[in-house]
Design a protein around this motif. Structure first.
Motif, PDB file in Angstrom:
ATOM      1  N   PRO A  51      -3.689   5.306  -4.579  1.00  0.00           N
ATOM      2  CA  PRO A  51      -2.102   5.128  -5.241  1.00  0.00           C
ATOM      3  C   PRO A  51      -1.571   3.632  -3.919  1.00  0.00           C
ATOM      4  O   PRO A  51      -0.715   3.750  -5.040  1.00  0.00           O
ATOM      5  CB  PRO A  51      -1.898   6.503  -4.875  1.00  0.00           C
ATOM      6  N   PHE A  52      -2.271   3.826  -3.043  1.00  0.00           N
ATOM      7  CA  PHE A  52      -1.687   2.751  -2.597  1.00  0.00           C
ATOM      8  C   PHE A  52      -2.029   1.447  -2.352  1.00  0.00           C
ATOM      9  O   PHE A  52      -2.087   0.621  -1.223  1.00  0.00           O
ATOM     10  CB  PHE A  52      -1.138   3.162  -1.278  1.00  0.00           C
ATOM     11  N   TRP A  61       4.204   3.804 -14.597  1.00  0.00           N
ATOM     12  CA  TRP A  61       4.798   5.362 -14.238  1.00  0.00           C
ATOM     13  C   TRP A  61       5.984   6.229 -14.639  1.00  0.00           C
ATOM     14  O   TRP A  61       6.538   7.268 -13.748  1.00  0.00           O
ATOM     15  CB  TRP A  61       4.320   5.491 -12.820  1.00  0.00           C
ATOM     16  N   ASP A  62       6.602   5.145 -15.528  1.00  0.00           N
ATOM     17  CA  ASP A  62       8.313   6.027 -15.415  1.00  0.00           C
ATOM     18  C   ASP A  62       9.128   6.377 -14.730  1.00  0.00           C
ATOM     19  O   ASP A  62       9.519   7.139 -14.563  1.00  0.00           O
ATOM     20  CB  ASP A  62       7.847   6.395 -16.552  1.00  0.00           C
ATOM     21  N   VAL A  63       8.574   5.171 -14.257  1.00  0.00           N
ATOM     22  CA  VAL A  63       9.893   5.203 -12.616  1.00  0.00           C
ATOM     23  C   VAL A  63      10.863   3.892 -12.338  1.00  0.00           C
ATOM     24  O   VAL A  63      10.479   3.311 -11.660  1.00  0.00           O
ATOM     25  CB  VAL A  63       9.642   5.306 -10.941  1.00  0.00           C
ATOM     26  N   LEU A  64      11.643   3.820 -14.004  1.00  0.00           N
ATOM     27  CA  LEU A  64      12.475   3.053 -14.117  1.00  0.00           C
ATOM     28  C   LEU A  64      13.579   2.289 -13.112  1.00  0.00           C
ATOM     29  O   LEU A  64      13.821   1.520 -13.009  1.00  0.00           O
ATOM     30  CB  LEU A  64      13.146   2.559 -15.367  1.00  0.00           C
ATOM     31  N   ASP A  65      13.697   3.430 -11.835  1.00  0.00           N
ATOM     32  CA  ASP A  65      14.507   3.603 -10.849  1.00  0.00           C
ATOM     33  C   ASP A  65      13.995   3.312  -9.450  1.00  0.00           C
ATOM     34  O   ASP A  65      14.149   3.051  -9.028  1.00  0.00           O
ATOM     35  CB  ASP A  65      15.553   3.973 -10.776  1.00  0.00           C
ATOM     36  N   TYR A  66      12.687   2.931  -9.565  1.00  0.00           N
ATOM     37  CA  TYR A  66      11.731   2.301  -8.383  1.00  0.00           C
ATOM     38  C   TYR A  66      12.290   0.973  -7.643  1.00  0.00           C
ATOM     39  O   TYR A  66      12.637   1.469  -6.474  1.00  0.00           O
ATOM     40  CB  TYR A  66      10.606   2.834  -9.075  1.00  0.00           C
ATOM     41  N   TYR A  67      12.394  -0.313  -8.109  1.00  0.00           N
ATOM     42  CA  TYR A  67      13.296  -0.825  -7.440  1.00  0.00           C
ATOM     43  C   TYR A  67      14.647  -0.503  -6.940  1.00  0.00           C
ATOM     44  O   TYR A  67      15.232  -1.738  -6.282  1.00  0.00           O
ATOM     45  CB  TYR A  67      12.539  -2.319  -7.932  1.00  0.00           C
ATOM     46  N   ASP A  68      15.101   0.465  -7.423  1.00  0.00           N
ATOM     47  CA  ASP A  68      17.000   0.746  -7.185  1.00  0.00           C
ATOM     48  C   ASP A  68      16.555   1.729  -6.298  1.00  0.00           C
ATOM     49  O   ASP A  68      17.349   1.188  -5.080  1.00  0.00           O
ATOM     50  CB  ASP A  68      17.791   1.223  -8.189  1.00  0.00           C
ATOM     51  N   MET A  74       5.566  -2.516  -1.209  1.00  0.00           N
ATOM     52  CA  MET A  74       4.010  -3.383  -0.464  1.00  0.00           C
ATOM     53  C   MET A  74       3.643  -1.754  -0.574  1.00  0.00           C
ATOM     54  O   MET A  74       3.427  -0.748  -0.559  1.00  0.00           O
ATOM     55  CB  MET A  74       4.675  -2.899   1.397  1.00  0.00           C
ATOM     56  N   ASP A  75       2.231  -2.107  -0.868  1.00  0.00           N
ATOM     57  CA  ASP A  75       0.814  -1.382  -1.167  1.00  0.00           C
ATOM     58  C   ASP A  75       0.083  -3.012   0.013  1.00  0.00           C
ATOM     59  O   ASP A  75       0.197  -3.420   0.580  1.00  0.00           O
ATOM     60  CB  ASP A  75       0.756  -1.815  -2.310  1.00  0.00           C
ATOM     61  N   LEU A  76      -1.435  -1.435   0.500  1.00  0.00           N
ATOM     62  CA  LEU A  76      -2.452  -1.871   0.984  1.00  0.00           C
ATOM     63  C   LEU A  76      -2.995  -3.477   0.675  1.00  0.00           C
ATOM     64  O   LEU A  76      -3.454  -3.938   1.264  1.00  0.00           O
ATOM     65  CB  LEU A  76      -2.951  -1.456   1.397  1.00  0.00           C
ATOM     66  N   GLY A  77      -3.160  -3.480  -0.923  1.00  0.00           N
ATOM     67  CA  GLY A  77      -3.528  -4.892  -1.229  1.00  0.00           C
ATOM     68  C   GLY A  77      -2.575  -5.867  -1.584  1.00  0.00           C
ATOM     69  O   GLY A  77      -3.403  -6.815  -0.956  1.00  0.00           O
ATOM     70  N   THR A  78      -1.873  -6.401  -1.844  1.00  0.00           N
ATOM     71  CA  THR A  78      -0.270  -7.344  -0.793  1.00  0.00           C
ATOM     72  C   THR A  78      -0.363  -7.332   0.985  1.00  0.00           C
ATOM     73  O   THR A  78      -0.962  -8.439   1.258  1.00  0.00           O
ATOM     74  CB  THR A  78       0.400  -6.098  -1.290  1.00  0.00           C
TER      75      THR A  78
END
Length: 91
Positions: A51-52, A61-68, A74-78
């Motif tokens: 997941p990371f 993932w139906d988390v539309l407020d994620y960026y709020d 950040m993720d490990l791939g980035t």
């Protein structure tokens, strides 16, 4: 600290007692990047790392407020891509 990274070595195994070696030594940018790359590879190979490994897709993932809620995602791939392209510097 004159702009260099100082590191100690964590020694584990027989006869070491898992102690942090007290002698500190400077490391180069290349050494620092190698250490970070090794750590990322270790994390990426864990069964629970999936997941990371890539950015969150708020729609999928139906988390539309994620960026709020998460202001600097950040993720490990980035992290891996940034490290490979020299976007991180050690001090």
């Amino acid at each position: 600290m004159s702009g260099k990274t100082w590191t100690g070595a964590l020694r584990t195994g027989p006869n070491t007692g898992s102690t942090l070696e007290r002698k500190l030594r400077p490391i180069s940018q290349q050494q620092w990047e190698q250490i970070c790359s090794q750590l990322l590879r270790h994390l990426a190979h864990r069964q629970d790392a999936n997941p990371f490994m890539e950015p969150v897709d708020p729609i999928k993932w139906d988390v539309l407020d994620y960026y709020d809620i998460i202001k600097e995602p950040m993720d490990l791939g980035t992290v891996r891509d940034n490290l490979q392209h020299g976007r991180y510097k050690h001090y």
